[in-house]
Design an enzyme around this catalytic site. Structure first.
Site, mmCIF file in Angstrom:
data_model
loop_
_atom_site.group_PDB
_atom_site.id
_atom_site.type_symbol
_atom_site.label_atom_id
_atom_site.label_comp_id
_atom_site.label_asym_id
_atom_site.label_seq_id
_atom_site.Cartn_x
_atom_site.Cartn_y
_atom_site.Cartn_z
ATOM 1 N N ASP A 1 -5.627 -9.789 -15.568
ATOM 2 C CA ASP A 1 -6.729 -10.714 -15.351
ATOM 3 C C ASP A 1 -7.892 -10.242 -16.225
ATOM 4 O O ASP A 1 -8.405 -9.136 -16.040
ATOM 5 C CB ASP A 1 -7.114 -10.669 -13.859
ATOM 6 C CG ASP A 1 -7.629 -11.990 -13.346
ATOM 7 O OD1 ASP A 1 -8.460 -12.582 -14.043
ATOM 8 O OD2 ASP A 1 -7.209 -12.406 -12.255
ATOM 9 N N ASP B 1 -1.839 -1.157 -3.851
ATOM 10 C CA ASP B 1 -2.083 -0.386 -5.080
ATOM 11 C C ASP B 1 -0.918 -0.571 -6.056
ATOM 12 O O ASP B 1 0.085 -1.220 -5.737
ATOM 13 C CB ASP B 1 -2.306 1.088 -4.750
ATOM 14 C CG ASP B 1 -1.272 1.622 -3.777
ATOM 15 O OD1 ASP B 1 -0.077 1.465 -4.070
ATOM 16 O OD2 ASP B 1 -1.652 2.165 -2.711
ATOM 17 N N ASP C 1 0.853 -1.197 0.000
ATOM 18 C CA ASP C 1 0.000 0.000 0.000
ATOM 19 C C ASP C 1 0.887 1.244 0.000
ATOM 20 O O ASP C 1 1.612 1.485 0.961
ATOM 21 C CB ASP C 1 -0.891 -0.052 1.257
ATOM 22 C CG ASP C 1 -1.660 1.244 1.478
ATOM 23 O OD1 ASP C 1 -1.829 2.009 0.513
ATOM 24 O OD2 ASP C 1 -2.092 1.468 2.628
ATOM 25 N N HIS D 1 -5.438 -16.822 -4.738
ATOM 26 C CA HIS D 1 -6.268 -16.002 -3.853
ATOM 27 C C HIS D 1 -7.597 -16.691 -3.532
ATOM 28 O O HIS D 1 -8.383 -16.154 -2.764
ATOM 29 C CB HIS D 1 -6.525 -14.653 -4.535
ATOM 30 C CG HIS D 1 -7.315 -14.807 -5.791
ATOM 31 N ND1 HIS D 1 -6.830 -15.458 -6.915
ATOM 32 C CD2 HIS D 1 -8.576 -14.437 -6.114
ATOM 33 C CE1 HIS D 1 -7.755 -15.462 -7.850
ATOM 34 N NE2 HIS D 1 -8.817 -14.853 -7.390
ATOM 35 N N ASP D 2 -7.854 -17.839 -4.141
ATOM 36 C CA ASP D 2 -9.097 -18.573 -3.869
ATOM 37 C C ASP D 2 -8.873 -19.801 -2.986
ATOM 38 O O ASP D 2 -9.784 -20.227 -2.276
ATOM 39 C CB ASP D 2 -9.729 -19.061 -5.188
ATOM 40 C CG ASP D 2 -10.213 -17.922 -6.071
ATOM 41 O OD1 ASP D 2 -10.577 -16.856 -5.540
ATOM 42 O OD2 ASP D 2 -10.212 -18.100 -7.306
ATOM 43 N N GLU E 1 -8.361 -19.976 -16.504
ATOM 44 C CA GLU E 1 -8.838 -20.574 -15.256
ATOM 45 C C GLU E 1 -9.980 -21.515 -15.606
ATOM 46 O O GLU E 1 -11.045 -21.067 -16.051
ATOM 47 C CB GLU E 1 -9.345 -19.509 -14.276
ATOM 48 C CG GLU E 1 -9.650 -20.134 -12.919
ATOM 49 C CD GLU E 1 -10.705 -19.405 -12.094
ATOM 50 O OE1 GLU E 1 -10.769 -19.642 -10.882
ATOM 51 O OE2 GLU E 1 -11.490 -18.626 -12.667
ATOM 52 N N ASP F 1 -4.068 3.820 2.634
ATOM 53 C CA ASP F 1 -5.496 3.552 2.866
ATOM 54 C C ASP F 1 -5.737 2.112 3.330
ATOM 55 O O ASP F 1 -6.873 1.660 3.408
ATOM 56 C CB ASP F 1 -6.329 3.873 1.611
ATOM 57 C CG ASP F 1 -5.932 3.011 0.416
ATOM 58 O OD1 ASP F 1 -5.007 2.173 0.556
ATOM 59 O OD2 ASP F 1 -6.529 3.182 -0.673
ATOM 60 N N ASN G 1 -0.330 4.472 -0.502
ATOM 61 C CA ASN G 1 -0.997 5.753 -0.185
ATOM 62 C C ASN G 1 -1.738 5.738 1.148
ATOM 63 O O ASN G 1 -2.572 6.596 1.416
ATOM 64 C CB ASN G 1 -1.932 6.164 -1.331
ATOM 65 C CG ASN G 1 -3.076 5.175 -1.512
ATOM 66 O OD1 ASN G 1 -3.103 4.117 -0.873
ATOM 67 N ND2 ASN G 1 -4.031 5.517 -2.357
HETATM 68 C C1 NOJ Z 1 -12.478 -16.847 -10.121
HETATM 69 C C2 NOJ Z 1 -11.718 -15.879 -9.300
HETATM 70 O O1 NOJ Z 1 -10.428 -16.372 -9.074
HETATM 71 C C3 NOJ Z 1 -12.516 -15.655 -8.044
HETATM 72 O O2 NOJ Z 1 -11.799 -14.936 -7.082
HETATM 73 C C4 NOJ Z 1 -13.796 -14.973 -8.421
HETATM 74 O O3 NOJ Z 1 -14.637 -14.858 -7.295
HETATM 75 C C5 NOJ Z 1 -14.544 -15.745 -9.507
HETATM 76 N N1 NOJ Z 1 -13.698 -16.236 -10.537
HETATM 77 C C6 NOJ Z 1 -15.579 -14.884 -10.162
HETATM 78 O O4 NOJ Z 1 -14.964 -13.943 -10.986
#
Ligand code: NOJ
Length: 531
Positions: A103, A34, A26, A330-331, A268, A30, A28
């Site tokens: 992405d 970024d 980060d 991140h999932d 993906e 917040d 700035n």
């Molecule tokens: C896959 C992404 O990696 C996930 O984070 C997102 O919630 C879903 N696609 C919907 O875009």
């Protein structure tokens, strides 16, 4: 780098590093990462020795799904910066010899996207057919039985026009209608916009979802569904995903990307292996360069499972295709949280020595593990909608820890998600200083991979080994290496393939520098094989 390595395209020989912009750095104050923050920390990425960065979405977004709800495909979210900040970041990435993948989120836009705002305004708006609108079922109710991946029906009634719109994810994420040529054209223009700006390709969000079966028939019930499983699994997504037309669009994306030269598309796609392979397309009409392979994430962590999936996956890759491997995102749950820190080192060794392009997720290089998110700090909509089911994704989105200063050097204020509990000792600066750290292991591994055509491009052959030991050979030209991984908690003996003797230890999870025919618990190493 050897000539053999240099001759291969970067997306084959290289390593991809995923940055989740909200949580990297980060600049700035917040509490949210970024683009300028990323630019300021590029030395870290370059010093790791990766080849490309994939940035999770940076586009203007109401952040219902933290950027996967895009309100403008050709802008930059003000929280992250602006187009000028993006151009500076891209130039800085390229100046370090790295590539940048954005992405691309083609399946759905935010309901705040001007396209959707127009589309919902009336039934005869010219953009009505840019999204998927349906009348209620005869007698009222949902148009079909499709379930949102975030739980609940995949349909939302618009009270003004009296029709439902489809949303595979949140109701704030309306599915675009790819059967409308105007949508396909507009989204292709989006790709072109970023390629013209100089990006090196895209990670394509939920690519297998983009086209739905004509007529939107009900999906069949899933006979294996039981209480406790995510709601989306109640039905099999036969008619809502993996349609032939989506493959046709993928071929067009590839043609476009190829027309810009040295680019790459990563798709993906969550599908069983045989169906995943089709996303490579054919030699004459290729699909994406790398359909993400999530098998290491989806399967138990034991030798027999891994050996079988590695052999099966590798054998299934079509001749014109190239494998790839992922252990974090991140999932998904953090690898160190899933299998513990000691095995996370073994996992690093596996990820970076398998045949195929690895994708490494930010924070895994310092071994971030379990983070308990207190209920009042949960931000992930998937978790909030289906509480208590372990579906929370915040645990893998917590901020990077750069040093032991306040807020881990991530921000001057409290970050949007909590830091991992041991951030004062588990941070980049501390691990720089410690030769035994996870970070230094990742650096050694990435350097070894870069220096060795056998590791980056070579053939792979699984070898018989003692229980809990996963062993495979990598070979290129005269270079032969044996990778040995101990997935168990007991020391074991290691036998070399017939007619070979051990050479140097190329890289090891610990301090071993000589091969003595054994491997410790939770240990892994790469040993040179001499004739
Ligand atoms: C896959 C992404 O990696 C996930 O984070 C997102 O919630 C879903 N696609 C919907 O875009």
């Amino acid at each position: 780098m050897s000539e053999a390595t240099l001759a291969a395209p970067w997306w084959k020989r290289g390593v991809i590093y995923q940055i989740y912009p909200r949580s990297f750095a980060d600049s700035n104050g917040d509490g949210i990462g970024d683009l300028a923050g990323i630019a300021a920390r590029l030395d870290h990425v370059a010093s790791l020795g990766v080849d490309a960065i994939w940035l999770s979405p940076i586009f203007p977004s109401p952040m219902a799904d933290f950027g996967y709800d895009v309100a403008d495909y050709t802008g930059v979210e003000p929280m992250f910066g602006d187009l000028a900040a993006f151009d500076r970041l891209l130039a800085a990435v390229h100046a370090r010899g790295l590539r940048l993948l954005l992405d691309f989120v083609p399946n759905h836009s935010s309901t705040e996207h001007p396209w959707f705002v127009e589309s919902r305004s009336s039934r005869d708006n010219p953009k009505r057919d840019w999204y998927i609108w349906r009348d209620p079922a005869p007698g009222g109710g949902l148009p079909n039985n499709w379930i949102s991946d975030m739980g609940g029906p995949a349909w939302e009634l618009d009270p003004v026009t009296g029709q439902y719109y489809l949303h595979t994810f949140l109701k704030e994420q309306a599915d675009l209608n790819w059967r409308n040529p105007a949508v396909a054209q507009a989204m292709t223009d989006v790709m072109r916009f970023w390629l013209d700006r100089g990006v090196d390709g895209f990670r394509i969000d939920v690519l297998w979802h983009i086209v739905k079966a004509e007529g939107l028939p009900d999906n069949p019930a899933n006979p294996d569904w039981r209480e406790g499983l995510a709601e989306k699994l109640r039905v099999l997504q036969h008619h809502s995903t993996d349609q032939p037309e989506a493959h046709a669009f993928t071929r067009q994306f590839r043609q476009l990307a190829d027309s810009y030269g040295d680019t790459a598309l990563v798709g993906e796609i969550f599908l069983p292996r045989d169906r995943l392979m089709r996303w490579y397309g054919t030699e004459a009409e290729p699909g994406v360069h790398l359909p993400f392979n999530f098998e290491l994430i989806e399967n138990p962590w034991d030798r027999d499972t891994l050996a079988a999936l590695i052999a099966g996956y590798d054998a299934a890759i079509p001749d014109h295709g190239w494998p790839n491997w992922v252990i974090g995102s991140h999932d998904a749950a953090r690898i160190a949280a899933r299998i513990g820190e000691r095995q996370a080192r073994v996992a690093a060794m596996l990820l970076l020595t398998l045949r195929g392009t690895p994708t490494l997720y930010q924070g895994d290089e310092i071994g971030i593990g379990t983070v308990d998110i207190p209920p009042h700090r949960i931000r992930d909509p998937q978790d909030l909608r289906q509480p208590g089911m372990g579906l929370g994704r915040d645990r893998s989105r917590t901020p990077m820890a750069w040093d032991a200063s306040s807020n881990a050097g991530f921000s001057t204020v409290e970050p949007w998600l909590p830091l991992h509990p041991d951030w004062r000792t588990r941070n980049v600066a501390a691990q720089e200083e410690d030769p035994a750290s996870m970070l230094r292991l990742y650096r050694r591994l990435l350097a070894a991979r870069r220096a060795s055509p056998a590791l980056s491009l070579g053939r792979m052959t699984l070898r018989e080994a003692a229980p809990d030991i996963l062993a495979y050979e990598r070979q290129h030209g005269d270079e032969r290496l044996l990778v040995v991984l101990n997935l168990g908690s007991e020391p074991r003996e290691v036998t070399l393939p017939g007619a070979t003797r051990p050479g140097r230890i190329i890289v090891a999870t610990g301090t071993r520098d000589m091969f003595d025919g054994t491997i410790d618990a939770d240990e892994a190493y790469v040993v040179e094989l001499l004739a």
